[in-house]
Scaffold this active site. Structure first.
Site: not given
Length: 397
Positions: A74, A162, A180, A326
């Site tokens: 990602d 997530n 996010h 993070h």
């Protein structure tokens, strides 16, 4: 705490956590990274855990080389947050309508927009560079060009796993918006294509782990990867920008009487590569599950869907290559979480949060993550806390 230093084959491994608490498989990944001929430094964040290809929570500095698996699939995944003029007193007692409106405005999971979002129609969204960005798509790998229509329709969508959208309040009662996400399927396609290319190159055949295959400077393969990498990182940033604009529109409509205004957005990647200079050397710094925390730079460190998150300001610690964690970081795999926890556990651990509480998100239960307060405490020499947020609405993919 300051870092703990472990010996590595080529460079020491600096860890902002107790090595005894890190999974053996993750420690082995880190030792493998430290064998790479091109490596100049390795820093490990307190949210470290085993990852596919390379360790999550690792900061890898190399000279003349970059490892695509150490960026992750990602590309450009990261966070955005903005403080609003609303306060907790402006929020209704029942937040289910607000969650529903957010989910209607921003596709989640594998969903995408019926038509590509026109940024010119979004309130206050700057459009400079938009045409140039999409024009550069012509230069990406031929193997993924057939994905263009999907990429345009996925721009401004959340994804799954997530990734999340949240409405939060801080300790002063101010309402924040936070999200996010990353480069969606196009970033994944580009990452997997280039990882496959790297693994076939002659100079990578003797590596201790084929997942650590690298591209080296002054080669056509490196040039092609850098082009696609930086394009995907930009895609991820645009994706979050458009989602935030869509989210603000929802807030404006739902709180018309309050006439909400928004402060400047905070945005940071946490799966990416940057060109940075340390000790007189130009290095390629890969952060996989880590944010840049240069002196005075704002960042976002989220917890899980039932705990809280932190807005931080970097302290510019070069021992960590100006980096910080993070997020909270997983302490168990998704499958392990599904085996251990039930929907009843999820309901209990997310009490007070308007969110999904079904079996589809049990793997994201707070108990599957490390305590965010502990993670923050372990990096007091990397960041200072600016605000602590607690979610009241959480939208999951």
């Amino acid at each position: 705490m300051s870092y703990v230093e472990m010996p590595g084959a080529k460079v020491p491994i600096r860890m902002w956590t107790d090595p005894a608490t890190v999974e053996d498989v993750a420690l082995q990944q880190l030792r493998n990274v430290a064998t790479l001929p091109w490596i100049k430094g390795l820093a490990v964040m307190p949210d470290v855990h085993f990852g596919k290809g390379a360790t999550v929570g690792s900061v890898i500095a190399m000279r003349g080389a970059v490892c695509p698996a150490a960026v992750g699939v990602d590309i450009g995944c990261g966070m955005s947050a903005v403080r609003t003029s609303l306060t907790a007193n402006d929020l209704p007692g029942d937040l289910s309508r607000l969650r529903s409106k957010i989910e209607q405005a921003i596709p989640v999971g594998r969903g995408m927009h019926d038509d590509a979002v026109d940024p010119g129609r979004l309130h206050g969204l700057p459009t400079a560079g938009w045409d140039g960005f999409w024009g550069r798509f012509d230069g990406v790998a031929e193997a993924v060009k057939f994905r263009e229509e999907r990429a345009t329709k996925q721009m401004g969508t959340l994804g799954s796993g997530n990734h999340f959208i949240e409405v939060c309040t801080d300790e002063d009662g101010a309402v924040w918006l936070m999200l996010h996400s990353g480069s969606r399927n196009i970033g994944k396609e580009l990452a997997e294509h280039h990882i496959g290319v790297a693994q076939k190159l002659p100079h990578n055949q003797g590596l201790i782990d084929r997942d650590l295959a690298v591209f080296v400077a002054d080669t056509p393969q490196m040039a092609a990867y850098r082009n696609d990498l930086f394009w995907a990182q930009e895609y991820a940033k645009y994706n979050r920008t458009i989602m935030m604009a869509l989210l603000k529109d929802v807030i404006r409509k739902e709180f018309k009487k309050a006439k909400p205004t928004f402060e400047a957005e905070i945005s940071c990647h946490h799966n990416y590569v940057a060109e940075e200079r340390y000790e007189g050397m130009d290095l390629l710094v890969t952060r996989k599950g880590a944010i840049r925390a240069g002196s005075g730079e704002y960042g976002i460190i989220p917890g899980s869907m039932g705990t809280g998150s932190y807005i931080v300001k970097g302290l510019g610690n070069e021992q960590s290559f100006n980096s910080a964690s993070h997020g909270a970081g997983r302490r168990m795999s998704r499958n392990a979480a599904k085996r251990r926890f039930s929907t009843k556990d999820l309901e209990e651990q997310t009490r007070g949060v308007e969110c999904r509480k079904d079996s589809g998100v049990v793997d994201e239960i707070p108990g599957a993550y490390k305590p965010i307060e502990q993670v923050i405490d372990q990096q007091r020499d990397l960041v200072e806390v600016v605000a602590k947020l607690k979610q009241v609405v959480c939208v999951k993919g």
